[in-house]
Design a protein around this motif. Structure first.
Motif, PDB file in Angstrom:
ATOM      1  N   GLN A   9      -4.369  58.897 113.317  1.00  0.00           N
ATOM      2  CA  GLN A   9      -4.622  57.397 113.482  1.00  0.00           C
ATOM      3  C   GLN A   9      -3.986  56.962 114.651  1.00  0.00           C
ATOM      4  OE1 GLN A   9      -7.211  56.334 111.389  1.00  0.00           O
ATOM      5  NE2 GLN A   9      -6.861  58.390 110.179  1.00  0.00           N
ATOM      6  N   ALA A  15      -5.676  55.545 118.213  1.00  0.00           N
ATOM      7  CA  ALA A  15      -5.432  54.262 118.612  1.00  0.00           C
ATOM      8  C   ALA A  15      -4.986  54.241 120.118  1.00  0.00           C
ATOM      9  CB  ALA A  15      -4.157  53.699 117.795  1.00  0.00           C
ATOM     10  N   SER A  39     -11.756  48.230 116.238  1.00  0.00           N
ATOM     11  CA  SER A  39     -10.623  48.802 115.805  1.00  0.00           C
ATOM     12  C   SER A  39      -9.695  47.828 115.051  1.00  0.00           C
ATOM     13  CB  SER A  39      -9.941  49.582 116.583  1.00  0.00           C
ATOM     14  OG  SER A  39     -10.936  50.839 117.590  1.00  0.00           O
ATOM     15  N   LEU A  84      -8.927  53.979 111.556  1.00  0.00           N
ATOM     16  CA  LEU A  84      -9.688  54.327 112.606  1.00  0.00           C
ATOM     17  C   LEU A  84     -10.490  55.533 112.448  1.00  0.00           C
ATOM     18  CD1 LEU A  84      -6.975  53.435 115.584  1.00  0.00           C
ATOM     19  CD2 LEU A  84      -8.787  51.926 114.201  1.00  0.00           C
TER      20      LEU A  84
END
Length: 715
Positions: free
Chosen positions: A496, A500, A533, A543
């Motif tokens: 994750q 990001a 997101s 995500l």
């Protein structure tokens, strides 16, 4: 709400260098990419400024047509921008017929309103051999300020003083070498003084006709400071026509042979560029320029503040139908290895040269973007160095970002065959909270035009990922118990973080971002992905979902300082060698010493000098715009001073023990402007501030009274 962004039109008279990129284009690209990620309606326009005397002068010297000059540099600079990921929506040119039409229509509207233009008969230099009036750049002579023999009619490039042709000593025509004659000619002037009250209220309070249109507290202090310096001096009418054979014809029957002055037509290029994009995309340009909800932002360097904060807004206001900018986040200047960029001395590197010489450098385009972003001259002048370039690449991109992605993909393939594992503890976890916090902070910084802070947030998240993975040590957990459920939790969380980072990289290093998303087997970034997101995290959703397959990252960023393979180091070393060879004289001594001129009340015993020696000093009134502490020095402050007429200088002064930086903005001073520039503690100083010192060692400024104005000669 439409977001209309502009970047200063680069002059199509030569190639652009790194300082240009850091000033008006890279910051705008970060902002535009972020707004698109957030799903906003964004139009970012720019283009080549292709009129002006400098272009015709260069064409005459080279024996070619002006069109050849502008075609060459328009294409060169446009290609350089594209290679470095600068994502204009439209890149126009002011030689285009649509721009000529738009500029002439703008002139006609102001002309027909009445009261906006002043027509004056003036004396202007005329070349009897070429039989034409001479624009400022067509005249050279001796500067009355510093004695430089090659000053132009508009500016001395030695001391930086703004000049008028009639001030030059022994003027000559650049075209023929003949002594020019003063002859009568007629020109149109924009009555800028008429708009002084409106501009003052708009700049200081952010209001127009009693309505709040922008928040002045969000504007940079040096932008407000320079504007107020001009306003306090009193605005003057500015000529908007010139006697030239290259440019946009003035649309009046009694203006034969005259063209619009380039400063008048160039900002109108933002409007014509918008028009062309809208024609190509079936949109109405008025939805951007004449919509009161439009968020108009001008990205410029500090040398363009006056044009974009005073002159162009006054033109738009006079026309009556246009929105005004909500912000003008002008950057300061970027120097190169401690000195100003100089093509004549070979000091610096131009954009097309970088693209060519670093074409085999892994992620070379984004390596440059990242080094510039980490050192943007947002509030004060900054300095690009190859050592800094290397450090930002190795420590941020290789050690933090690249290392984290590589470890995540390797471990995911080792323990879960490349598939994102399941995790039952995502909502409200430390990692989920950290991602939300990082995205929120980065968004806030970008929206406030604090791009360096936004980049810091991004790299801090990469550091967090490395620390989290290292502390959790899934390899140790697997060694003790291959079925330990904490392994899945750690790798799920790490994936994750990687997702990001791949998204957050896009405004800064878009090519790297695309590679990261390819590794994670995500779609290429699209408009609105930031909002998607953000909403997923807010809804306690990941995500990347369990079962999502990811690829192998490998070595994304081979380090420059790598003992096993010095290929990248050799490229950088070649740049250092080239710099030394081209301009060894650019190396200036640096010492941590005071530049205070002590004017003691007691006789100094210094030797007598002739009056002629004193007259060599160019003493000017000025105003301090910004003040910052100099790193690694307890004596020095780095000041930016306003010399009037849009001129600013960087000054290093040894007064840190006497004054706090926050005390100094707005302080009137007297400065010596024609001292040779020098580096002090690694910062370039271009002038010296005069101080008086009493018998107890206390300092005070030698200064004119408040409101006296900047740029006046002291004698």
């Amino acid at each position: 709400m439409p977001h209309l962004l502009t970047s200063a039109l680069p002059y199509a008279n030569g190639p652009l260098h790194l300082g240009h990129l850091a000033g008006a284009y890279l910051p705008a690209d970060i902002y535009a990419r972020y707004l698109r990620l957030a799903g906003k309606d964004v139009l970012w326009v720019c283009g080549s400024d292709e009129h002006g005397a400098a272009i015709t002068l260069r064409a005459k010297k080279e024996g070619i047509e002006p069109q050849d000059i502008i075609d060459k540099y328009h294409n060169l600079n446009k290609a350089s921008f594209a290679a470095l990921g600068i994502s204009f929506d439209y890149y126009h040119r002011t030689s285009a017929p649509l721009h000529h039409e738009t500029s002439q229509d703008f002139f006609r509207t102001l002309d027909q309103k009445g009261g906006e233009f002043i027509v004056r008969d003036t004396e202007q230099y005329y070349d009897p051999e070429f039989k034409q009036f001479l624009a400022d750049r067509y005249i050279k002579g001796t500067c009355p300020r510093c004695g430089f023999a090659e000053a132009y009619g508009d500016q001395c490039e030695n001391c930086g003083s703004d000049l008028s042709p009639t001030e030059l000593i022994n003027p000559v025509s650049v075209l023929s070498g003949a002594t020019p004659e003063l002859r009568q000619t007629k020109h149109w002037y924009f009555d800028l003084a008429k708009h002084e009250d409106f501009l003052r209220t708009w700049i200081q309070e952010g209001t127009v006709d009693g309505k709040q249109v922008h928040d002045p507290t969000t504007w940079k202090k040096h932008v407000i400071g320079q504007c107020m310096s001009w306003l306090n001096e009193g605005l003057q009418a500015r000529a908007i026509t010139r006697d030239l054979d290259w440019g946009i014809s003035v649309p009046r029957e009694d203006a034969e042979g005259k063209v619009l002055y380039v400063w008048f037509d160039a900002p109108i290029g933002y409007i014509s560029s918008t028009k062309q994009w809208c024609l190509d995309h079936g949109r109405d340009w008025k939805d951007y320029w004449q919509n009161p909800d439009t968020e108009l932002v001008h990205f410029i360097g500090k040398d363009n503040i006056v044009f974009h904060c005073l002159i162009f807004p006054a033109m738009l206001r006079a026309h009556g139908d246009y929105v005004l900018p909500k912000n003008v986040p002008a950057n300061q200047f970027l120097n190169f290895e401690g000195d100003k960029f100089s093509k004549s001395r070979g000091w610096g590197i131009e954009l097309h040269e970088y693209v060519e010489e670093f074409k085999d450098f892994p992620n070379g385009e984004d390596a440059l973007r990242w080094a510039l972003i980490r050192n943007l001259p947002e509030q004060s002048d900054a300095d690009f160095t190859w050592d800094g370039f290397t450090e930002y690449y190795d420590k941020d991109l290789a050690d933090k970002l690249g290392n984290f992605l590589n470890r995540v993909t390797v471990l995911t393939h080792k323990y879960f065959a490349g598939a994102t594992p399941s995790s039952g503890h995502w909502a409200g976890s430390q990692v989920q909270a950290e991602l939300q916090k990082a995205m929120q902070a980065m968004a806030s910084h970008i929206e406030a035009f604090r791009f360096k802070d936004a980049a810091t947030t991004f790299v801090e998240l990469a550091s967090f990922g490395n620390t989290y993975l290292q502390d959790a040590a899934p390899w140790s957990l697997a060694k003790a118990d291959p079925e330990d459920p904490r392994i899945a939790k750690v790798m799920f969380d790490s994936i994750q973080i990687a997702a990001a980072l791949a998204l957050m990289a896009h405004p800064f290093v878009p090519l790297v971002s695309a590679k990261l998303r390819t590794v994670l087997r995500q779609e290429i970034v699209e408009n609105g992905d930031w909002a998607v997101s953000r909403d997923l995290l807010a809804a306690n959703k990941p995500l990347l979902t369990p079962g999502h397959d990811i690829g192998q990252a490998g070595v994304l960023f081979p380090k420059i300082n790598d003992r096993k393979d010095d290929t990248l180091l050799k490229i950088i070393q070649g740049q250092r060698d080239k710099l030394r060879a081209s301009s060894s004289s650019a190396e200036q001594s640096s010492s941590d010493e005071s530049v205070v001129a002590s004017l003691s009340a007691e006789p100094t015993g210094k030797p007598e000098i002739a009056f002629e020696d004193f007259t060599k000093l160019d003493l000017r009134t000025a105003t301090i715009l910004t003040a910052d502490a100099v790193k690694k020095s307890n004596k020095l402050l780095h000041l930016t001073i306003d010399l009037g007429g849009g001129q600013t200088r960087s000054v290093v002064s040894g007064i840190a023990k006497h004054f706090a930086p926050e005390q100094l903005p707005g302080q009137p001073v007297v400065v010596v402007t024609n001292l040779a520039p020098r580096k002090m503690a690694g910062v370039l100083s271009e002038a010296m501030i005069l101080m008086a010192e009493n018998g107890e060692g206390q300092l005070t400024f030698v200064a004119p009274p408040a409101g006296f104005g900047a740029g006046w000669e002291v004698r």
